[in-house]
Write an enzyme that holds these catalytic residues in place. Structure first.
Site, mmCIF file in Angstrom:
data_model
loop_
_atom_site.group_PDB
_atom_site.id
_atom_site.type_symbol
_atom_site.label_atom_id
_atom_site.label_comp_id
_atom_site.label_asym_id
_atom_site.label_seq_id
_atom_site.Cartn_x
_atom_site.Cartn_y
_atom_site.Cartn_z
ATOM 1 N N TYR A 68 28.019 36.662 74.027
ATOM 2 C CA TYR A 68 28.885 36.412 72.875
ATOM 3 C C TYR A 68 28.604 37.422 71.765
ATOM 4 O O TYR A 68 27.485 37.506 71.245
ATOM 5 C CB TYR A 68 28.699 34.996 72.333
ATOM 6 N N LEU A 94 41.242 22.807 72.573
ATOM 7 C CA LEU A 94 42.476 22.954 71.798
ATOM 8 C C LEU A 94 43.355 24.064 72.358
ATOM 9 O O LEU A 94 44.331 24.466 71.717
ATOM 10 C CB LEU A 94 42.146 23.239 70.326
ATOM 11 N N GLY A 138 43.799 26.974 70.160
ATOM 12 C CA GLY A 138 44.569 26.655 68.955
ATOM 13 C C GLY A 138 46.001 26.266 69.242
ATOM 14 O O GLY A 138 46.705 25.795 68.344
#
Length: 340
Positions: free
Chosen positions: A57, A212, A215
């Site tokens: 990351y 999600l 988004g």
């Protein structure tokens, strides 16, 4: 937040996990160190202790920021989960993959960046389809016996590989995988075919990433905010838009944000689930944290399930068909017995 046990272990983690893939500003996106600290402050103040990162990351910056944030006094409060597998050194042919050499090298580098003596949960990040699973499990067990890792977990791997690994670990007396990280959301329900039933069987906690859908389930694409998403993404197709509209409709009825509905749906699916909520802005985390106060009723769950349902394929759909037939016969025999 309340705390839950992670898989078949005694490890207590918060009911939401903080995803930190966006900690760092490489590639011209993400949260700088100051914003990352604010996000971790808000998460901890809400009772959050479960933090997810990976060696890859932001090219290691995510781990470095977390290491700078967590002091020695706080270390035992936080449950740090990181991952190994993906390339973080282009000069070494063994600096990627699931092999033992990369595992040991990657863990040592992560420990330095995180400024800690141990990793609470170490995930295999993604299956390389090369390394024998017994090599992986033995290496993880050695790290646990050395005190450098507390628990083993696995991500983005076929169900049959995970099942073979946990069965082998049980036979050999090695540490088993206690958590399974997969993409899972109302727009991505395919893990219901094999991965989630497997996780339930082994008592593993599922930690959904992208709950999600990047988004999409917040309704932002309905509002025309396409951001960095590619036009051909399946999060922009007609089916995804239809599902998102139902999420938004239920959110409006309940007076909450669509993200609350989408996150809570992943937590009410009948198995142990701790969604990973990523954030590059404090406002995003603050909104996500409120989802733990929501409970969807049976009608809401039914509507969401019907609008997002997927074919399970064989043998899942076959089992459903057979269950209907068996129940029909059962009802017939019940009527016969009563008549007699």
């Amino acid at each position: 937040m309340k705390y839950k046990l992670l898989g078949r272990s005694g490890l207590k983690v918060s009911e939401l996990c903080l995803g930190t893939m966006g900690f760092g500003t490489e590639a011209n996106w993400g949260a700088d160190k100051r914003t990352s600290f604010e996000i971790m402050d808000a998460f901890a103040n809400a009772g959050g202790n479960f933090i997810d990162t990976a060696n890859i990351y932001k090219l290691g910056t995510s781990e470095k920021i977390i290491g700078e944030y967590i002091s020695n006094d706080d270390r035992d409060f936080f449950v740090l989960a990181t991952k190994y597998t993906l390339l973080d050194n282009r000069t070494n042919p063994n600096a990627s993959g699931n092999n033992r050499k990369n595992m040991m090298r990657s863990v040592e580098e992560s420990l330095k960046r995180l400024q800690t003596d141990f990793i609470d949960v170490l995930y295999l990040h993604i299956w390389d389809d090369i390394t024998p699973i017994d090599e992986v499990l033995r290496g993880l067990d050695d790290l646990i016996r050395q005190g450098k890792v507390n628990y083993a977990a696995i991500s983005d791997t076929p169900a049959w590989v995970v099942a073979k690994g946990n069965t082998l670990a049980e036979l050999m007396g090695w540490s088993q995988f206690i958590a399974l990280q997969v993409e899972y959301s109302l727009l991505q329900r395919t893990p219901e075919r094999e991965l989630i039933p497997m996780a339930k069987h082994f008592g593993m906690t599922v930690t959904p990433w992208a709950p999600l859908a990047g988004g999409a389930l917040t309704g932002k694409y309905l509002r025309g905010d396409k951001g960095r998403i590619k036009p051909e993404s399946n999060r922009l197709n007609d089916n995804s838009m239809r599902i998102t509209k139902e999420v938004v409709a239920i959110a409006d009825e309940l007076g909450v944000s669509p993200g609350h509905v989408a996150l809570q749906w992943t937590r009410q699916q009948g198995f142990s689930s701790i969604p990973i909520v990523g954030a590059t802005k404090l406002s995003q985390l603050e909104d996500n944290l409120q989802s733990v106060d929501l409970v969807l009723n049976e009608e809401h769950l039914r509507r969401l399930d019907e609008t997002s349902v997927i074919p399970l394929g064989f043998p899942g759909d076959f089992f459903k068909e057979e269950a209907v037939r068996i129940n029909s016969f059962g009802g017939f025999y019940d009527r016969v017995e009563k008549r007699n």
